[in-house]
Design a protein around this motif. Structure first.
Motif, PDB file in Angstrom:
ATOM      1  N   GLY A   1      -7.619 -61.786 -34.067  1.00 46.78           N
ATOM      2  CA  GLY A   1      -8.136 -60.510 -34.075  1.00 46.78           C
ATOM      3  C   GLY A   1      -7.411 -59.635 -35.114  1.00 46.78           C
ATOM      4  O   GLY A   1      -6.815 -59.898 -35.983  1.00 46.78           O
TER       5      GLY A   1
ATOM      6  N   ASN B   1     -17.641 -60.332 -32.969  1.00 47.10           N
ATOM      7  CA  ASN B   1     -18.279 -61.258 -31.857  1.00 47.10           C
ATOM      8  C   ASN B   1     -19.573 -62.002 -32.631  1.00 47.10           C
ATOM      9  O   ASN B   1     -19.838 -63.163 -32.218  1.00 47.10           O
ATOM     10  CB  ASN B   1     -19.101 -60.265 -31.047  1.00 47.10           C
ATOM     11  CG  ASN B   1     -18.339 -59.543 -30.118  1.00 47.10           C
ATOM     12  OD1 ASN B   1     -17.103 -60.240 -29.743  1.00 47.10           O
ATOM     13  ND2 ASN B   1     -18.644 -58.510 -29.497  1.00 47.10           N
TER      14      ASN B   1
ATOM     15  N   SER C   1     -10.387 -49.019 -36.834  1.00 44.43           N
ATOM     16  CA  SER C   1     -11.015 -48.881 -35.536  1.00 44.43           C
ATOM     17  C   SER C   1     -11.167 -47.596 -34.973  1.00 44.43           C
ATOM     18  O   SER C   1     -11.715 -47.369 -33.969  1.00 44.43           O
ATOM     19  CB  SER C   1     -10.384 -49.965 -34.612  1.00 44.43           C
ATOM     20  OG  SER C   1      -8.988 -49.825 -34.504  1.00 44.43           O
TER      21      SER C   1
ATOM     22  N   GLY D   1     -14.629 -49.481 -28.577  1.00 40.94           N
ATOM     23  CA  GLY D   1     -14.363 -50.991 -29.045  1.00 40.94           C
ATOM     24  C   GLY D   1     -13.019 -51.342 -28.975  1.00 40.94           C
ATOM     25  O   GLY D   1     -12.538 -52.699 -29.168  1.00 40.94           O
ATOM     26  N   THR D   2     -11.874 -50.538 -28.716  1.00 42.06           N
ATOM     27  CA  THR D   2     -10.638 -50.766 -28.920  1.00 42.06           C
ATOM     28  C   THR D   2     -10.218 -51.272 -27.630  1.00 42.06           C
ATOM     29  O   THR D   2     -10.495 -51.017 -26.458  1.00 42.06           O
ATOM     30  CB  THR D   2      -9.880 -49.600 -28.985  1.00 42.06           C
ATOM     31  OG1 THR D   2      -9.760 -48.882 -29.997  1.00 42.06           O
ATOM     32  CG2 THR D   2      -8.344 -49.696 -28.599  1.00 42.06           C
ATOM     33  N   ASP D   3      -9.419 -52.622 -27.793  1.00 37.02           N
ATOM     34  CA  ASP D   3      -9.032 -53.332 -26.628  1.00 37.02           C
ATOM     35  C   ASP D   3      -7.677 -53.304 -25.990  1.00 37.02           C
ATOM     36  O   ASP D   3      -7.444 -53.516 -24.998  1.00 37.02           O
ATOM     37  CB  ASP D   3      -9.376 -55.043 -26.866  1.00 37.02           C
ATOM     38  CG  ASP D   3     -10.594 -55.376 -27.129  1.00 37.02           C
ATOM     39  OD1 ASP D   3     -11.475 -54.994 -26.346  1.00 37.02           O
ATOM     40  OD2 ASP D   3     -10.824 -56.214 -27.970  1.00 37.02           O
TER      41      ASP D   3
ATOM     42  N   GLN E   1      -9.373 -58.314 -28.813  1.00 36.66           N
ATOM     43  CA  GLN E   1      -9.928 -58.770 -30.421  1.00 36.66           C
ATOM     44  C   GLN E   1      -9.328 -57.672 -31.333  1.00 36.66           C
ATOM     45  O   GLN E   1      -9.116 -58.003 -32.366  1.00 36.66           O
ATOM     46  CB  GLN E   1     -11.408 -58.997 -30.502  1.00 36.66           C
ATOM     47  CG  GLN E   1     -12.078 -60.001 -29.812  1.00 36.66           C
ATOM     48  CD  GLN E   1     -13.321 -60.076 -29.523  1.00 36.66           C
ATOM     49  OE1 GLN E   1     -13.989 -58.998 -29.603  1.00 36.66           O
ATOM     50  NE2 GLN E   1     -14.127 -61.187 -29.344  1.00 36.66           N
ATOM     51  N   ILE E   2      -9.480 -56.164 -30.772  1.00 36.55           N
ATOM     52  CA  ILE E   2      -8.904 -55.287 -31.643  1.00 36.55           C
ATOM     53  C   ILE E   2      -8.034 -54.275 -30.936  1.00 36.55           C
ATOM     54  O   ILE E   2      -8.227 -53.697 -29.752  1.00 36.55           O
ATOM     55  CB  ILE E   2     -10.446 -54.421 -31.691  1.00 36.55           C
ATOM     56  CG1 ILE E   2     -11.259 -55.148 -32.619  1.00 36.55           C
ATOM     57  CG2 ILE E   2      -9.932 -52.994 -32.550  1.00 36.55           C
ATOM     58  CD1 ILE E   2     -12.746 -54.229 -32.924  1.00 36.55           C
TER      59      ILE E   2
ATOM     60  N   LYS F   1     -15.954 -54.851 -33.846  1.00 36.61           N
ATOM     61  CA  LYS F   1     -16.334 -55.632 -32.799  1.00 36.61           C
ATOM     62  C   LYS F   1     -17.556 -56.296 -32.925  1.00 36.61           C
ATOM     63  O   LYS F   1     -17.458 -57.843 -32.419  1.00 36.61           O
ATOM     64  CB  LYS F   1     -16.252 -54.798 -31.542  1.00 36.61           C
ATOM     65  CG  LYS F   1     -16.810 -55.541 -30.056  1.00 36.61           C
ATOM     66  CD  LYS F   1     -15.211 -56.271 -29.938  1.00 36.61           C
ATOM     67  CE  LYS F   1     -14.046 -55.474 -29.380  1.00 36.61           C
ATOM     68  NZ  LYS F   1     -14.145 -55.164 -28.115  1.00 36.61           N
ATOM     69  N   GLU F   2     -18.298 -55.822 -33.376  1.00 39.35           N
ATOM     70  CA  GLU F   2     -19.648 -56.598 -33.556  1.00 39.35           C
ATOM     71  C   GLU F   2     -19.552 -57.658 -34.644  1.00 39.35           C
ATOM     72  O   GLU F   2     -20.148 -58.621 -34.473  1.00 39.35           O
ATOM     73  CB  GLU F   2     -20.809 -55.729 -34.243  1.00 39.35           C
ATOM     74  CG  GLU F   2     -22.069 -56.345 -34.486  1.00 39.35           C
ATOM     75  CD  GLU F   2     -23.325 -55.134 -34.980  1.00 39.35           C
ATOM     76  OE1 GLU F   2     -24.452 -55.647 -35.336  1.00 39.35           O
ATOM     77  OE2 GLU F   2     -23.092 -54.136 -35.510  1.00 39.35           O
TER      78      GLU F   2
END
Length: 291
Positions: free
Chosen positions: A202, A220, A208, A36-38, A5-6, A216-217
């Motif tokens: 995303g 989601n 970020s 939170g980094t994907d 997503q991120i 991320k919140e």
């Protein structure tokens, strides 16, 4: 290539003498993974790629790949306005173990749409790596039109686009004209939620670096059906997004990182530091945290 997503368009940490600082790079990478980094995009615009020579780019690719140890994808920024040079950078990144590459629309020489198709198709044929296209007309002075992205999406290893045109209409056309496996990411933090609402995947983010968990919140919340919460979080973050881009990127985000205890050094010329109070980050950050 699952960017998640991120994806964070990572800054390049520098020492006081302007050299790449690898100890700071490791601390930054660990901070991003924890918040939170994907996926990580290395040596993109936010990484000051125009000021990095080839050896520095290869060193950054290798260093970040080693630090990450396959926990999340590492995407190497290998696109330039020179097709042959882009191929060389891409093949080296592939040999170093990158999980994918990001290719920006050629800047300065301003190809037409046929030229863009030829450029990206040629690079794609020279690598097995999955490709993230990057459309940013504000920097490259050319807009990769939706029809061009749709045509390029037919190439097996062209998997996604980072859309920084600012046009939700253009993003909608791309989503409508490509298959479900092709992903559209916002290149603007402030358009993350609007893009999600029209079917985007995303964001490739700058913010970020400092609010990854909050973003991320928001994502989601939207994907779970709580659109009221997502919209509330979007509005809360909006002034922060604007502050981060109130001076040339990555000047504000490096300043913001220092304020949360993550040192990444200064910027290379022709970018310059701003004086204290040149951007309203401190005031906006305090207001955001106290909201």
């Amino acid at each position: 290539m699952e960017l998640g997503q991120i994806g964070t368009a990572m800054v390049t940490p520098f020492s006081k003498t302007g050299n790449i600082e690898y100890d700071l790079t490791e601390k930054l990478v660990e901070h991003l993974i924890a918040t939170g980094t994907d996926s990580l995009i290395v040596c993109g615009t936010t990484g000051e790629s125009p000021t990095l020579n080839h050896d520095e780019k290869f060193s950054m690719f290798s260093n970040v790949i080693e630090i990450v140890r396959k926990r999340i994808p590492v995407i190497a920024g290998t696109g330039t306005f020179n097709t042959a040079e882009s191929v060389k950078l891409t093949q080296r990144a592939e040999n170093l173990g990158a999980d994918g590459i990001m290719l920006v629309t050629p800047y300065y020489n301003r190809p037409d749409q046929n030229g863009m198709i030829a450029h990206f198709s040629h690079i794609a044929a020279e690598t097995a790596l999955p490709i993230l296209l990057y459309n940013i007309p504000g920097r490259s002075a050319v807009n990769m039109q939706a029809e061009t992205v749709i045509e390029l999406s037919k190439i097996k290893n062209i998997r996604a686009v980072k859309e920084a045109s600012g046009s939700l209409e253009q993003m909608s056309k791309i989503i409508s004209g490509t298959g479900d496996s092709f992903k559209v990411y916002s290149g603007d933090d402030a358009l993350t939620l609007p893009l999600l609402s029209i079917g985007g995947e995303g964001v490739i983010s700058v913010a970020s670096h400092i609010v990854g968990l909050e973003m991320k919140e928001m994502i989601n919340a939207y994907k779970s059906g709580d659109t009221v919460k997502a919209a509330t979080l979007h509005r809360k973050l909006l002034s922060l997004f604007q502050a981060i881009f109130s001076a040339p990127n990555p000047v504000p985000i490096k300043y913001a990182l220092s304020k949360i205890g993550i040192e990444t050094g200064g910027v290379r010329m022709p970018l310059t530091e701003f004086g204290e109070g040149s951007i309203p980050f401190d005031e906006i950050w305090n207001r955001y945290k106290n909201a």
